[in-house]
Design a protein around this motif. Structure first.
Motif, PDB file in Angstrom:
ATOM      1  N   LYS A 161     -16.685   5.881   8.728  1.00  0.00           N
ATOM      2  CA  LYS A 161     -15.968   4.887   9.334  1.00  0.00           C
ATOM      3  C   LYS A 161     -15.020   4.262   8.442  1.00  0.00           C
ATOM      4  N   PHE A 162     -13.963   3.450   8.936  1.00  0.00           N
ATOM      5  CA  PHE A 162     -12.993   2.777   8.026  1.00  0.00           C
ATOM      6  C   PHE A 162     -13.320   1.553   7.932  1.00  0.00           C
ATOM      7  N   ALA A 163     -13.588   0.942   6.938  1.00  0.00           N
ATOM      8  CA  ALA A 163     -14.129  -0.463   6.694  1.00  0.00           C
ATOM      9  C   ALA A 163     -13.128  -1.417   6.951  1.00  0.00           C
ATOM     10  N   CYS A 164     -11.751  -1.135   6.791  1.00  0.00           N
ATOM     11  CA  CYS A 164     -10.912  -1.988   6.871  1.00  0.00           C
ATOM     12  C   CYS A 164     -10.557  -2.520   8.488  1.00  0.00           C
ATOM     13  N   VAL A 165     -10.838  -1.540   9.387  1.00  0.00           N
ATOM     14  CA  VAL A 165     -10.479  -1.442  10.730  1.00  0.00           C
ATOM     15  C   VAL A 165     -11.919  -1.725  11.564  1.00  0.00           C
ATOM     16  N   ILE A 179     -13.159   0.396  -2.002  1.00  0.00           N
ATOM     17  CA  ILE A 179     -11.885   0.269  -2.552  1.00  0.00           C
ATOM     18  C   ILE A 179     -11.126   0.442  -1.345  1.00  0.00           C
ATOM     19  N   MET A 180      -9.816  -0.540  -1.185  1.00  0.00           N
ATOM     20  CA  MET A 180      -9.167  -0.316   0.023  1.00  0.00           C
ATOM     21  C   MET A 180      -7.656  -0.316  -0.541  1.00  0.00           C
ATOM     22  N   VAL A 181      -6.785   0.360   0.068  1.00  0.00           N
ATOM     23  CA  VAL A 181      -5.246   0.152  -0.251  1.00  0.00           C
ATOM     24  C   VAL A 181      -4.463  -0.686   0.927  1.00  0.00           C
ATOM     25  N   ASP A 182      -4.393  -0.079   2.149  1.00  0.00           N
ATOM     26  CA  ASP A 182      -3.550  -0.901   3.090  1.00  0.00           C
ATOM     27  C   ASP A 182      -4.302  -1.921   3.915  1.00  0.00           C
ATOM     28  N   GLY A 183      -5.458  -1.530   4.260  1.00  0.00           N
ATOM     29  CA  GLY A 183      -6.266  -2.400   4.921  1.00  0.00           C
ATOM     30  C   GLY A 183      -6.160  -2.592   6.460  1.00  0.00           C
ATOM     31  N   THR A 184      -5.133  -1.198   6.821  1.00  0.00           N
ATOM     32  CA  THR A 184      -4.825  -1.349   8.510  1.00  0.00           C
ATOM     33  C   THR A 184      -5.315  -0.117   9.112  1.00  0.00           C
ATOM     34  N   GLY A 185      -5.934   0.855   8.296  1.00  0.00           N
ATOM     35  CA  GLY A 185      -6.423   2.165   8.846  1.00  0.00           C
ATOM     36  C   GLY A 185      -5.319   3.405   8.592  1.00  0.00           C
ATOM     37  N   MET A 186      -4.665   3.201   7.682  1.00  0.00           N
ATOM     38  CA  MET A 186      -3.718   4.143   7.441  1.00  0.00           C
ATOM     39  C   MET A 186      -3.900   5.247   6.325  1.00  0.00           C
ATOM     40  N   CYS A 187      -4.778   4.695   5.394  1.00  0.00           N
ATOM     41  CA  CYS A 187      -5.104   5.614   4.228  1.00  0.00           C
ATOM     42  C   CYS A 187      -6.343   6.335   4.270  1.00  0.00           C
ATOM     43  N   GLY A 188      -7.199   5.955   5.048  1.00  0.00           N
ATOM     44  CA  GLY A 188      -8.599   6.535   5.038  1.00  0.00           C
ATOM     45  C   GLY A 188      -9.461   6.204   3.621  1.00  0.00           C
ATOM     46  N   GLY A 189      -9.079   5.392   2.704  1.00  0.00           N
ATOM     47  CA  GLY A 189      -9.669   5.276   1.361  1.00  0.00           C
ATOM     48  C   GLY A 189     -10.903   4.334   1.491  1.00  0.00           C
ATOM     49  N   CYS A 190     -10.855   3.686   2.681  1.00  0.00           N
ATOM     50  CA  CYS A 190     -12.162   2.663   2.468  1.00  0.00           C
ATOM     51  C   CYS A 190     -13.225   3.330   3.450  1.00  0.00           C
ATOM     52  N   ARG A 191     -13.434   4.691   3.617  1.00  0.00           N
ATOM     53  CA  ARG A 191     -14.351   5.298   4.543  1.00  0.00           C
ATOM     54  C   ARG A 191     -15.661   5.041   4.157  1.00  0.00           C
TER      55      ARG A 191
HETATM   56  S1  FES Z   1      -8.030   0.513   3.425  1.00  0.00           S
HETATM   57 FE1  FES Z   1      -6.634   2.061   4.059  1.00  0.00          FE
HETATM   58  S2  FES Z   1      -7.786   2.943   5.850  1.00  0.00           S
HETATM   59 FE2  FES Z   1      -8.935   1.155   5.380  1.00  0.00          FE
END
Ligand code: FES
Ligand SMILES: Cc1cc2nc3c(=O)[nH]c(=O)nc-3n(C[C@H](O)[C@H](O)[C@H](O)COP(=O)(O)OP(=O)(O)OC[C@H]3O[C@@H](n4cnc5c(N)ncnc54)[C@H](O)[C@@H]3O)c2cc1C
Ligand SMILES: Cc1cc2nc3c(=O)[nH]c(=O)nc-3n(C[C@H](O)[C@H](O)[C@H](O)COP(=O)(O)OP(=O)(O)OC[C@H]3O[C@@H](n4cnc5c(N)ncnc54)[C@H](O)[C@@H]3O)c2cc1C
Ligand code: SF4
Ligand code: SF4
Lengths: 471, 284
Positions: free
Chosen positions: B234-238, B214-226
């Protein structure tokens, strides 16, 4: 009227009521309150308060104008150096800045400088004249601003007024940076304050492109080499959340404060399902950390329906880095402070959800490098704090996206961009940087100050280019 | 606004949109994704770039209608637009001439595998593709995959097309037949990716999977995709979305994907309570 040693109180929503809604906590001075508070100012010649303000707002002058009943003039005075007074009046840590140096603070309470600044901004905001669009002379040079937080917005505004064609590129779908995704609505109203400021920028010709991620959608080098931008200001903030590196941090129910606050503020999860983004809160929420971010997360959790919201902080109350007013408000609302407490693990249940924070009590030992007494563990003091949500708010670092994709841009050990503190100039010609991406997580007013200095330096750089005096 | 130029239903509840997004098309590479938002109230939904055309300035997304957001998106038509599309996000697939590669797509995962298979083929690899689905009417992109593969193997759970069974059965057969596989790329349901990892692990065949936390921003800002990869979070989005399959904690990924299940059920209920299966929250 007798002289008062205490600040005039600002009306506030009742703590019981506001802990359940997202409306602004403080309601702002009435004209009468403002006048009376302004009268407390002694209009000191040497104005020690000014040295406490990072951008040296002419405090006695604007307070005098309020005293004279001219909020419009007051706001003009403030805007000479501070383009977001409605924001700063609300969120500056005044007790460590301007108000700390006020002469009245020696005997009683400082003049409510922040409150008066907010009053002037809110009053003038209702006055259409103050935001009349102005046509500025076109200098025919393009500047790109990366990031639309306070640093980027300030630089963009200044550069547009100087006649440059300014484009702001923002990664998220809404501009504003932390002002929009981080600081909650109950502390900084998004439509009335932040959006209004951004609309003003658009009126003076600033173009804002959202959904544009520097380092992904485009690179800085492409902007300069292919799209004709002659200067770039990087203001990408400190958006990379830190975790503690303790066991259990990937359990369900564990958030970085950035995610928790973004879901609520930017994505409006408090309106779920009318808005599509969900958030998990539960009944017992622990927030780890003691800064503004931690207070915001805990108070947000309460508003989202938590019965207990804890602040878990490893030092004592005196060291809490948050603004005093936020700590005070948090306590009034019923936030429970677990001070001198350090989490050592997050414990989960069989389904992979957090069930408790394993903590250890701390005591203060010898002062460390920062001058604060270092917390040390009390042996045998482990205990479990039962929670169903844990929010980690121990700080943020620089996001590497831009640095890693821009040729010749130097960074320090922590990954922050190295920039001249006076001009924002970086190791790459034509590229300037400022705000949290340079200093690490700091304050709104410092970020704005950096934006201002960089705008002036960019003007100099581009003027030299335009008139053929480049190196 | 990002206009939908082409809409195609590839299978029941599987939609293809070709979107006008010139800036993204210019930079898109195999393995990357976009995040889209339907409207002002919408959530940010990550979707892989299934195809792109730099000259036309378009990117293609293929999505399965699984929840409230994707179902609401499925109601859009050609000429409508998405409010936000941001990208290309994530690291591109590492593409070079490895030799013989096996590209595995399961279900909707065939969509993201397609540009990767094409990229690997163009780089000179011998591409063997294995695509699978529960049943033949939900198998997508068969012709497209055939066109970019030296050999295409098809499996369905019910045997309605190709070999009956799972994509991993075909993979095992290739290994048993002594095919010298330099790299396996597998994208699909987490269970499938985990099974592929288990098949290749004993042979130490390099295996790459694309994760969808699950992602929110997709730029490494929220940490939700770890996600846990080896010893690291790891942060999957970045840092991804592609990772070494042999290092990924799939159980942790599956648990985290279920984080909002109770709320999502509630949301879907809310939507189906309104007329026509589309509620106010997705009107535009
Ligand atoms: S989606 Fe927010 S850090 Fe990856
Ligand atoms: C929850 C919270 C509460 C706070 N409370 C206070 C307070 O009460 N008082 C105070 O003074 N300070 C407070 N702060 C700190 C203050 O908000 C920051 O110091 C300030 O916002 C920094 O401004 P900035 O412009 O440097 O960056 P930011 O505000 O972080 O803005 C950076 C912008 O750049 C964008 N961006 C990042 N990377 C890219 C990219 N690659 N391409 C395009 N865009 C990009 C981001 O999306 C963001 O919009 C708080 C911070 C937080 C998180
Ligand atoms: C990098 C990446 C690429 C993806 N590519 C594709 C694709 O090409 N085609 C496709 O059909 N799907 C893709 N997905 C999954 C897609 O994002 C989810 O199916 C979608 O978000 C579901 O939203 P919903 O509201 O319709 O369903 P919901 O009811 O919200 O959720 C249904 C299920 O989808 C998952 N999910 C929910 N929200 C998210 C989210 N923000 N991010 C990831 N998963 C989520 C959860 O596991 C949930 O149980 C991708 C996901 C990621 C992270
Ligand atoms: S900008 Fe901040 S520090 Fe400066 S005078 Fe205003 S409230 Fe005080
Ligand atoms: S120091 Fe205090 S009293 Fe003196 S001018 Fe500043 S605000 Fe007024």
């Amino acid at each position: 009227m007798s002289f008062s040693l205490t600040k005039h109180k600002m009306p506030e929503q009742d703590p019981q009521v506001r802990a359940k809604n997202f409306n602004e906590v403080t309601l702002g001075y009435s004209a009468e309150d403002a006048l009376n508070e302004a009268k407390r100012c002694l209009n000191c010649k040497h104005a020690p308060c000014r040295q406490g303000c990072p951008v040296q707002v002419n405090i006695p002058a604007f307070i005098k104008q309020i005293k004279e009943g001219d909020a419009g003039a007051a706001i003009a005075t403030i805007k000479e150096v501070n383009s977001l007074p409605a924001v700063c009046g609300r969120v500056c840590p005044q007790e460590e800045q301007c108000e700390k140096y006020c002469v009245l603070a020696k005997k009683g309470e400082a003049v409510g400088i922040g409150r008066l600044e907010r009053y002037a901004a809110d009053r003038a905001g209702n006055n259409v004249q103050a935001i009349r669009p102005v046509a500025y002379p076109d200098k025919g040079q393009k500047v790109a601003v990366i990031g639309s937080g306070p640093a980027g917005l300030t630089a963009a505004g200044d550069l547009a007024k100087l006649g440059y064609k300014v484009t702001v590129f923002e990664a998220l779908h809404a501009p504003g940076g932390v002002l929009v995704y981080g600081i909650p609505e109950f502390r900084l109203p998004k439509d009335a304050v932040v959006k209004a400021e951004i609309d003003n920028l658009r009126k003076i010709g600033v173009e804002i492109i959202v959904n544009a991620v520097a380092g992904k959608t485009f690179t800085i080098d492409e902007l300069m080499e292919e799209e004709g931008y002659q200067a770039v200001f990087i203001a990408t903030g400190a958006g990379l959340p830190y975790f503690m590196g303790i066991p259990g941090e990937n359990l369900n129910g564990v958030y970085a404060a950035n995610e928790f606050l973004t879901r609520c503020n930017l994505m409006k999860a408090y309106k779920f399902p009318a808005c599509g983004t969900p958030i998990h809160v539960g009944k017992r929420v622990a927030v780890v950390g003691g800064g503004n971010v931690a207070m915001d997360a805990a108070r947000t959790a309460l508003r989202l329906g938590a019965d207990h919201a804890y602040i878990v902080y490893r030092r004592s109350e005196a060291e809490l880095p948050a603004r005093q007013e936020e700590v005070h408000h948090a306590k009034e609302e019923g936030i429970e402070f677990q001070l001198l407490t350090n989490p050592v693990a997050i414990l989960g249940n069989e389904q992979g959800w957090v069930r408790a924070l394993q903590c250890v009590r701390m005591e203060l030992g010898e002062p460390d490098a920062s001058g604060r007494r270092r917390p040390v563990e009390v042996k045998g003091s482990e205990f479990e704090l039962e929670v169903d949500t844990a929010v980690i708010a121990i700080g943020q670092g620089p996001n590497p996206l831009v640095q890693s994709t821009t040729k010749g841009l130097e960074t320090n050990k922590k990954g922050n961009i190295i920039a001249d503190p006076e001009t924002g100039a970086t190791s790459k010609a034509g590229v300037f940087a400022g705000g949290d991406i340079v200093t690490g997580a700091a304050t709104v007013i410092l970020a704005m100050g950096a934006g201002k200095k960089a705008a002036a330096a960019i003007d100099q750089y581009l003027t030299a280019k335009r008139t053929g005096q480049t190196e | 606004m990002y206009k939908i130029l082409v809409k195609k239903e590839l299978a029941p509840s599987v939609q293809l949109f070709e979107l006008s997004a010139p800036r993204i098309a210019r930079k898109a590479q195999p393995g990357q994704f976009v995040i889209v938002r339907l409207n002002e109230e919408g959530e940010r939904v990550p979707l892989t770039i299934a195809d792109f055309d730099r000259a036309k300035g378009t990117v293609t997304i293929i999505f399965q209608e699984v929840g409230a957001s994707t179902k609401a998106m499925g109601l859009l038509n050609e000429g409508d637009a998405l409010l936000d599309v941001v990208g290309p996000l994530g690291k591109p697939t590492h593409i070079e001439n490895f030799g013989t590669v096996v590209c595995i797509g399961g279900g909707i995962g065939i969509a993201p595998v397609y540009p990767i298979a094409r990229g690997l083929k163009q780089a000179g690899n011998k591409v063997i593709s294995i695509i699978g689905a529960r049943s033949k009417d939900i198998l997508i992109l068969e012709d497209e995959m055939k066109a970019v593969s030296d050999q295409l193997l098809v499996t369905t759970d019910d045997g309605s097309k190709g070999q009956q069974g799972f994509v991993t059965d075909q993979l095992k057969q290739l290994i048993d037949a002594g095919v010298n596989i330099a790299l396996v790329v597998a994208i699909g349901p987490v269970i499938m990716m985990r099974s592929v990892a288990e098949v290749t692990r004993p042979y130490a065949i390099e295996t790459v999977v694309s994760l969808n936390p699950i992602m929110v921003d997709g730029t490494g800002m929220c940490g939700g995709c770890r996600v846990q990869v080896g010893a690291e979070s790891k942060f999957a989005c970045v840092d991804g979305p592609e990772f070494d399959a042999h290092q990924v904690d799939f159980a942790g990924l599956m648990a985290r994907q279920k984080m909002y299940l109770p709320q999502e059920k509630h949301h879907q209920q809310h939507c189906s309570d309104q007329q026509g299966g589309s509620c106010k929250c997705h009107s535009h």
